[in-house]
Design a protein around this motif. Structure first.
Motif, PDB file in Angstrom:
ATOM      1  N   UNK A   1       0.693  -1.439  -0.050  1.00 39.50           N
ATOM      2  CA  UNK A   1      -0.128   0.015  -0.167  1.00 39.50           C
ATOM      3  C   UNK A   1       0.993   1.296   0.069  1.00 39.50           C
ATOM      4  N   UNK A   2       2.122   1.088   0.600  1.00 40.08           N
ATOM      5  CA  UNK A   2       2.936   2.054   0.690  1.00 40.08           C
ATOM      6  C   UNK A   2       3.476   2.751  -0.556  1.00 40.08           C
ATOM      7  N   UNK A   3       3.885   1.682  -1.297  1.00 39.87           N
ATOM      8  CA  UNK A   3       4.394   1.688  -2.596  1.00 39.87           C
ATOM      9  C   UNK A   3       3.466   2.271  -3.520  1.00 39.87           C
ATOM     10  N   UNK A   4       2.237   1.709  -3.547  1.00 36.95           N
ATOM     11  CA  UNK A   4       1.220   2.190  -4.613  1.00 36.95           C
ATOM     12  C   UNK A   4       0.978   3.251  -4.211  1.00 36.95           C
ATOM     13  N   UNK A   5       0.939   3.994  -2.991  1.00 39.74           N
ATOM     14  CA  UNK A   5       0.600   5.519  -2.499  1.00 39.74           C
ATOM     15  C   UNK A   5       1.536   6.308  -2.962  1.00 39.74           C
ATOM     16  N   UNK A   6       2.658   5.914  -2.802  1.00 42.83           N
ATOM     17  CA  UNK A   6       4.114   6.657  -3.398  1.00 42.83           C
ATOM     18  C   UNK A   6       3.813   6.993  -4.710  1.00 42.83           C
ATOM     19  N   UNK A   7       3.493   5.911  -5.617  1.00 49.17           N
ATOM     20  CA  UNK A   7       3.453   6.067  -6.782  1.00 49.17           C
ATOM     21  C   UNK A   7       1.972   7.023  -7.289  1.00 49.17           C
ATOM     22  N   UNK A   8       1.175   7.046  -6.685  1.00 48.14           N
ATOM     23  CA  UNK A   8      -0.080   7.622  -7.044  1.00 48.14           C
ATOM     24  C   UNK A   8       0.103   9.049  -6.522  1.00 48.14           C
ATOM     25  N   UNK A   9       0.663   9.431  -5.572  1.00 51.39           N
ATOM     26  CA  UNK A   9       1.182  10.607  -5.033  1.00 51.39           C
ATOM     27  C   UNK A   9       2.045  11.454  -6.329  1.00 51.39           C
ATOM     28  N   UNK A  10       3.017  10.604  -6.698  1.00 50.50           N
ATOM     29  CA  UNK A  10       3.693  11.239  -7.825  1.00 50.50           C
ATOM     30  C   UNK A  10       3.217  11.413  -8.975  1.00 50.50           C
ATOM     31  N   UNK A  11       2.148  10.624  -9.249  1.00 47.40           N
ATOM     32  CA  UNK A  11       1.363  10.488 -10.303  1.00 47.40           C
ATOM     33  C   UNK A  11       0.434  11.947 -10.272  1.00 47.40           C
ATOM     34  N   UNK A  12      -0.145  12.166  -9.392  1.00 46.57           N
ATOM     35  CA  UNK A  12      -1.071  13.168  -8.992  1.00 46.57           C
ATOM     36  C   UNK A  12       0.007  14.729  -9.244  1.00 46.57           C
ATOM     37  N   UNK A  13       1.086  14.653  -8.518  1.00 47.08           N
ATOM     38  CA  UNK A  13       2.211  15.831  -8.696  1.00 47.08           C
ATOM     39  C   UNK A  13       2.573  16.027 -10.070  1.00 47.08           C
ATOM     40  N   UNK A  14       2.635  14.872 -10.785  1.00 49.28           N
ATOM     41  CA  UNK A  14       3.285  15.316 -12.128  1.00 49.28           C
ATOM     42  C   UNK A  14       2.181  15.822 -13.257  1.00 49.28           C
ATOM     43  N   UNK A  15       0.886  15.275 -12.970  1.00 53.83           N
ATOM     44  CA  UNK A  15      -0.198  15.963 -13.507  1.00 53.83           C
ATOM     45  C   UNK A  15      -0.643  17.484 -13.193  1.00 53.83           C
ATOM     46  N   UNK A  16      -0.645  17.575 -11.871  1.00 52.95           N
ATOM     47  CA  UNK A  16      -0.555  18.892 -11.111  1.00 52.95           C
ATOM     48  C   UNK A  16       0.439  19.995 -11.728  1.00 52.95           C
ATOM     49  N   UNK A  17       1.674  19.418 -11.685  1.00 52.42           N
ATOM     50  CA  UNK A  17       2.671  20.350 -11.970  1.00 52.42           C
ATOM     51  C   UNK A  17       3.053  20.430 -13.397  1.00 52.42           C
ATOM     52  N   UNK A  18       2.712  19.557 -14.128  1.00 55.80           N
ATOM     53  CA  UNK A  18       2.800  19.770 -15.765  1.00 55.80           C
ATOM     54  C   UNK A  18       1.859  20.910 -16.075  1.00 55.80           C
TER      55      UNK A  18
END
Length: 148
Positions: free
Chosen positions: A122-139
């Motif tokens: 769950x931690x690994x998936x959460x880290x990946x999901x937060x990274x996805x959201x960050x990349x969407x929002x920053x881009x």
């Protein structure tokens, strides 16, 4: 700067709900919500995704007065060993550049000492999901979010 476009998760039909569903599933595995919040903030800091954290977090039970210290978690003693292991894992799995093995065995094994296999997953998936959201929002230059 104004956003470049509406949030892609709202533009692509049916994209938002699976992401929200994944967030819900991650939250049901047993990792404390406070730990997930710490990870979300730290990963976002690394990625340049800004959250506005009010100076006074209020007296709500869910308010975590340690949030302003997350960027310097290694230098303070207010985080538990399990939280520290999760934050180290989050940092390693987020900053992948210039390393052959960014999530080294030491970081992984320390996290595994504190979390079950399901919690670690769950931690690994959460880290990946937060990274996805960050990349969407920053881009797309989404407006900085207020911390909930």
């Amino acid at each position: 700067m104004p956003p470049r476009m509406n949030n892609p998760s709202l533009v692509v039909p049916d994209a938002l709900q699976p992401l929200l569903d994944l967030t819900k599933v991650i939250g049901q595995v047993g990792v404390p919500q406070r730990t997930l919040d710490l990870i979300r903030l730290r990963v976002s800091q690394i990625n340049g995704r800004i959250y506005t954290i009010p100076a006074d977090l209020g007296s709500a039970a869910e308010a975590d007065e340690r949030l302003p210290q997350v960027a310097h978690w290694q230098e303070t003693d207010c985080f538990t060993p399990a939280e520290r292991a999760a934050l180290a894992l989050a940092e390693a799995a987020t900053d992948l550049s210039g390393q052959d093995d960014p999530v080294c065995d030491e970081v992984w094994q320390e996290a595994a000492r504190h979390y079950s296999e399901a919690e670690l997953a769950a931690l690994v998936i959460h880290i990946g999901l937060v990274n996805l959201w960050n990349r969407i929002n920053v881009s797309t230059r989404q407006v900085p979010a207020a911390w909930r």
